[in-house]
Design a protein around this motif. Structure first.
Motif, PDB file in Angstrom:
ATOM      1  N   ILE A 191       5.011  -8.229  42.912  1.00 45.72           N
ATOM      2  CA  ILE A 191       6.414  -7.946  42.620  1.00 45.72           C
ATOM      3  C   ILE A 191       7.186  -9.252  42.659  1.00 45.72           C
ATOM      4  CG2 ILE A 191       8.460  -6.659  43.321  1.00 45.72           C
ATOM      5  CD1 ILE A 191       6.584  -4.661  44.712  1.00 45.72           C
ATOM      6  N   SER A 192       7.903  -9.538  41.561  1.00 42.36           N
ATOM      7  CA  SER A 192       8.647 -10.789  41.489  1.00 42.36           C
ATOM      8  C   SER A 192       9.801 -10.667  40.512  1.00 42.36           C
ATOM      9  CB  SER A 192       7.717 -11.934  41.063  1.00 42.36           C
ATOM     10  OG  SER A 192       8.447 -13.109  40.822  1.00 42.36           O
ATOM     11  N   ASP A 193      11.013 -10.842  40.988  1.00 44.87           N
ATOM     12  CA  ASP A 193      12.202 -10.919  40.137  1.00 44.87           C
ATOM     13  C   ASP A 193      12.276  -9.749  39.156  1.00 44.87           C
ATOM     14  OD1 ASP A 193      14.590 -12.124  39.408  1.00 44.87           O
ATOM     15  OD2 ASP A 193      13.669 -13.293  37.808  1.00 44.87           O
ATOM     16  N   GLY A 194      12.107  -8.536  39.666  1.00 45.35           N
ATOM     17  CA  GLY A 194      12.226  -7.356  38.832  1.00 45.35           C
ATOM     18  C   GLY A 194      10.958  -6.981  38.080  1.00 45.35           C
ATOM     19  N   ILE A 195       9.878  -7.730  38.267  1.00 43.95           N
ATOM     20  CA  ILE A 195       8.612  -7.450  37.598  1.00 43.95           C
ATOM     21  C   ILE A 195       7.642  -6.819  38.598  1.00 43.95           C
ATOM     22  CG2 ILE A 195       6.620  -8.448  36.410  1.00 43.95           C
ATOM     23  CD1 ILE A 195       8.414 -10.758  35.577  1.00 43.95           C
ATOM     24  N   VAL A 196       6.988  -5.741  38.184  1.00 41.56           N
ATOM     25  CA  VAL A 196       5.909  -5.154  38.969  1.00 41.56           C
ATOM     26  C   VAL A 196       4.654  -5.254  38.113  1.00 41.56           C
ATOM     27  CG1 VAL A 196       5.035  -3.124  40.173  1.00 41.56           C
ATOM     28  CG2 VAL A 196       7.509  -3.569  40.078  1.00 41.56           C
ATOM     29  N   LEU A 197       3.643  -5.965  38.609  1.00 44.15           N
ATOM     30  CA  LEU A 197       2.447  -6.267  37.820  1.00 44.15           C
ATOM     31  C   LEU A 197       1.206  -5.969  38.650  1.00 44.15           C
ATOM     32  CD1 LEU A 197       1.980  -9.495  35.723  1.00 44.15           C
ATOM     33  CD2 LEU A 197       0.270  -8.886  37.411  1.00 44.15           C
ATOM     34  N   GLU A 198       0.203  -5.364  38.014  1.00 43.52           N
ATOM     35  CA  GLU A 198      -1.038  -5.033  38.719  1.00 43.52           C
ATOM     36  C   GLU A 198      -2.219  -5.158  37.762  1.00 43.52           C
ATOM     37  OE1 GLU A 198      -2.904  -1.226  41.216  1.00 43.52           O
ATOM     38  OE2 GLU A 198      -0.729  -1.442  40.981  1.00 43.52           O
ATOM     39  N   ILE A 199      -3.355  -5.599  38.271  1.00 47.19           N
ATOM     40  CA  ILE A 199      -4.546  -5.797  37.449  1.00 47.19           C
ATOM     41  C   ILE A 199      -5.711  -5.007  38.031  1.00 47.19           C
ATOM     42  CG2 ILE A 199      -6.246  -7.498  36.647  1.00 47.19           C
ATOM     43  CD1 ILE A 199      -3.983  -9.552  36.589  1.00 47.19           C
ATOM     44  N   ASN A 200      -6.428  -4.286  37.158  1.00 37.33           N
ATOM     45  CA  ASN A 200      -7.607  -3.549  37.603  1.00 37.33           C
ATOM     46  C   ASN A 200      -8.650  -3.508  36.495  1.00 37.33           C
ATOM     47  OD1 ASN A 200      -7.081  -1.146  35.892  1.00 37.33           O
ATOM     48  ND2 ASN A 200      -5.324  -0.872  37.269  1.00 37.33           N
ATOM     49  N   ARG A 201      -9.807  -2.984  36.823  1.00 37.70           N
ATOM     50  CA  ARG A 201     -10.890  -2.823  35.849  1.00 37.70           C
ATOM     51  C   ARG A 201     -10.986  -1.358  35.439  1.00 37.70           C
ATOM     52  NH1 ARG A 201     -14.987  -7.295  36.438  1.00 37.70           N
ATOM     53  NH2 ARG A 201     -14.153  -8.649  38.063  1.00 37.70           N
ATOM     54  N   ARG A 202     -11.268  -1.144  34.148  1.00 35.79           N
ATOM     55  CA  ARG A 202     -11.472   0.217  33.659  1.00 35.79           C
ATOM     56  C   ARG A 202     -12.696   0.258  32.761  1.00 35.79           C
ATOM     57  NH1 ARG A 202      -5.398   2.183  31.925  1.00 35.79           N
ATOM     58  NH2 ARG A 202      -4.311   1.234  33.697  1.00 35.79           N
ATOM     59  N   GLN A 203     -13.399   1.362  32.843  1.00 35.17           N
ATOM     60  CA  GLN A 203     -14.575   1.565  32.002  1.00 35.17           C
ATOM     61  C   GLN A 203     -14.199   2.533  30.893  1.00 35.17           C
ATOM     62  OE1 GLN A 203     -17.384  -0.169  32.867  1.00 35.17           O
ATOM     63  NE2 GLN A 203     -18.387   0.422  30.948  1.00 35.17           N
ATOM     64  N   LEU A 204     -14.345   2.094  29.661  1.00 41.76           N
ATOM     65  CA  LEU A 204     -14.104   2.963  28.511  1.00 41.76           C
ATOM     66  C   LEU A 204     -15.453   3.516  28.057  1.00 41.76           C
ATOM     67  CD1 LEU A 204     -11.697   3.866  26.739  1.00 41.76           C
ATOM     68  CD2 LEU A 204     -12.296   2.034  25.154  1.00 41.76           C
ATOM     69  N   THR A 261      -1.313  -4.029  34.056  1.00 45.55           N
ATOM     70  CA  THR A 261      -0.217  -3.067  33.912  1.00 45.55           C
ATOM     71  C   THR A 261       1.064  -3.677  34.473  1.00 45.55           C
ATOM     72  OG1 THR A 261      -1.787  -1.251  34.207  1.00 45.55           O
ATOM     73  CG2 THR A 261       0.553  -0.738  34.468  1.00 45.55           C
ATOM     74  N   PHE A 262       2.155  -3.523  33.734  1.00 45.77           N
ATOM     75  CA  PHE A 262       3.420  -4.078  34.222  1.00 45.77           C
ATOM     76  C   PHE A 262       4.595  -3.211  33.799  1.00 45.77           C
ATOM     77  CE2 PHE A 262       1.908  -6.068  30.389  1.00 45.77           C
ATOM     78  CZ  PHE A 262       2.992  -6.117  29.527  1.00 45.77           C
ATOM     79  N   GLU A 263       5.688  -3.341  34.534  1.00 48.15           N
ATOM     80  CA  GLU A 263       6.863  -2.502  34.321  1.00 48.15           C
ATOM     81  C   GLU A 263       8.116  -3.361  34.218  1.00 48.15           C
ATOM     82  OE1 GLU A 263       7.176   0.498  37.323  1.00 48.15           O
ATOM     83  OE2 GLU A 263       5.002   0.800  37.421  1.00 48.15           O
ATOM     84  N   ALA A 264       9.130  -2.786  33.584  1.00 53.36           N
ATOM     85  CA  ALA A 264      10.431  -3.448  33.479  1.00 53.36           C
ATOM     86  C   ALA A 264      11.508  -2.371  33.393  1.00 53.36           C
ATOM     87  CB  ALA A 264      10.481  -4.368  32.265  1.00 53.36           C
ATOM     88  N   GLU A 265      12.761  -2.814  33.332  1.00 56.05           N
ATOM     89  CA  GLU A 265      13.883  -1.868  33.357  1.00 56.05           C
ATOM     90  C   GLU A 265      14.042  -1.119  32.043  1.00 56.05           C
ATOM     91  OE1 GLU A 265      17.253  -4.172  34.414  1.00 56.05           O
ATOM     92  OE2 GLU A 265      16.603  -4.502  36.479  1.00 56.05           O
ATOM     93  N   ASN A 266      13.705  -1.748  30.912  1.00 58.25           N
ATOM     94  CA  ASN A 266      13.855  -1.100  29.611  1.00 58.25           C
ATOM     95  C   ASN A 266      12.827  -1.699  28.649  1.00 58.25           C
ATOM     96  OD1 ASN A 266      15.114  -3.521  28.300  1.00 58.25           O
ATOM     97  ND2 ASN A 266      16.763  -3.059  29.753  1.00 58.25           N
ATOM     98  N   PHE A 267      12.702  -1.075  27.465  1.00 53.99           N
ATOM     99  CA  PHE A 267      11.648  -1.505  26.553  1.00 53.99           C
ATOM    100  C   PHE A 267      11.879  -2.908  26.004  1.00 53.99           C
ATOM    101  CE2 PHE A 267       9.532  -1.905  22.441  1.00 53.99           C
ATOM    102  CZ  PHE A 267       8.230  -1.623  22.820  1.00 53.99           C
ATOM    103  N   GLU A 268      13.132  -3.254  25.701  1.00 57.73           N
ATOM    104  CA  GLU A 268      13.394  -4.586  25.160  1.00 57.73           C
ATOM    105  C   GLU A 268      12.964  -5.670  26.142  1.00 57.73           C
ATOM    106  OE1 GLU A 268      17.000  -7.345  23.320  1.00 57.73           O
ATOM    107  OE2 GLU A 268      17.448  -5.387  24.166  1.00 57.73           O
ATOM    108  N   HIS A 269      13.328  -5.510  27.409  1.00 59.98           N
ATOM    109  CA  HIS A 269      12.923  -6.471  28.433  1.00 59.98           C
ATOM    110  C   HIS A 269      11.407  -6.455  28.602  1.00 59.98           C
ATOM    111  CE1 HIS A 269      13.204  -7.917  32.865  1.00 59.98           C
ATOM    112  NE2 HIS A 269      13.159  -8.937  32.045  1.00 59.98           N
ATOM    113  N   LEU A 270      10.832  -5.244  28.540  1.00 55.37           N
ATOM    114  CA  LEU A 270       9.385  -5.085  28.703  1.00 55.37           C
ATOM    115  C   LEU A 270       8.614  -5.823  27.620  1.00 55.37           C
ATOM    116  CD1 LEU A 270       7.191  -3.311  30.314  1.00 55.37           C
ATOM    117  CD2 LEU A 270       7.355  -1.772  28.352  1.00 55.37           C
TER     118      LEU A 270
END
Length: 301
Positions: free
Chosen positions: A132-145, A242-251
């Motif tokens: 979490i940094s300056d309004g950003i929430v970011l996380e990294i993981n592995r996925r099997q497709l 995976t990451f999040e923001a306040e709105n799509f434009e910022h995202l």
């Protein structure tokens, strides 16, 4: 305090005092450096000299404030430290190629200078641990497709300079036209899955100095559409940021750039992971309500 932390202090200060006159002595003192070494370090870490950075950040903020139709252009100029409408217009046109009046009448998507979060270049997180940094929430993981996922859309070629300058320069976004074309035509593609994900794929081009970009939507398996291209995410192991923001434009602008830089410049190299030569930006839609996005890269066997 690390060197990047000293510079970040001044970056944060600039953002909170964006309309104030540029004072290199004051900024250097805040970083406990001489003006010479401050400017040298700032340029190395931020990729722009302080004065140029401030100008481009003012222009980035202007692109948002000009969309507030009840605010006069002169008021936007004054809010950003310009003394006259003429000076503001001259700088805006030099930066983006059109005047503030033209932009307000016909808004377009610009690549613009992003406020940097330098810790993203120096902080390493474990898998499944949010950063979490300056309004950003970011996380990294592995996925099997386990099964192939199909997408149908449009493809365009864009200059590599766009990727190299993303988040550090200003100009028209060459991919915006492609996305607009896809959204205008997607209702004519019966194979698209209703409410399926949208995806943007960056991959290599045969032409030097360019890359290819696919913009499309999730589709039924083994389907095609005349006049459109297809892309498939094939089975295998993926690293997903995976990451999040306040709105799509910022995202889709500022936060996407920062997540991309963190994943490819910091996280993957420091974990010694090699991936296939493409990256996928994946999200539910371009709706303003979309506040989460993922970057998918496939682990190379």
């Amino acid at each position: 305090m690390h060197a990047w932390e000293q510079i970040q202090v001044t970056v944060d200060y600039i953002e909170d005092h964006i309309a104030e006159p540029f004072d290199i002595e004051k900024l250097a003192n805040m970083a406990a450096l001489s003006p010479f070494y401050y400017q040298r370090l700032f340029r190395r870490l931020v990729k722009k000299p302080p004065g140029e950075y401030i100008k481009l950040r003012r222009m980035a903020i202007a692109t948002e404030e000009l969309l507030e139709k009840d605010k006069r252009i002169l008021d936007v100029a004054l809010d950003l430290g310009f003394s006259t409408h003429e000076h503001f217009t001259r700088v805006f046109k030099k930066t983006f190629g059109i005047t503030p009046e033209e932009y307000r009448k016909n808004p377009t998507t610009f690549n613009r200078m992003t406020k940097p979060q330098l810790l993203l270049h120096y902080t390493l997180i474990d898998e499944n641990v949010p950063l979490i940094s300056d309004g950003i929430v970011l996380e990294i993981n592995r996925r099997q497709l386990y099964s192939t996922e199909s997408f149908i859309g449009l493809t365009a070629k864009a200059p590599l300079q766009f990727i190299n300058d993303l988040g550090t320069a200003s100009g028209v976004d060459p991919l915006d036209t492609l996305w607009r074309a896809f959204h205008d035509q997607k209702n004519s593609i019966p194979a698209l899955i209703k409410y399926g994900d949208e995806i943007g794929i960056t991959y290599a081009s045969d032409d030097d100095g360019f890359f290819n970009y696919f913009a499309g939507g999730q589709a039924e398996a083994d389907t095609t559409a005349q006049g459109f291209q297809s892309w498939q995410l094939t089975p295998g192991e993926y690293i997903v940021c995976t990451f999040e923001a306040e709105n799509f434009e910022h995202l889709a602008m500022d936060v996407l750039y920062k997540a991309h830089q963190y994943l490819f410049s910091t996280w993957l190299p420091r974990h010694g992971i090699t991936t296939e030569p493409f990256s996928a930006e994946r999200y539910q839609s371009h709706s303003p309500d979309t506040t989460q996005m993922e970057i998918w890269v496939k682990v190379k066997n």
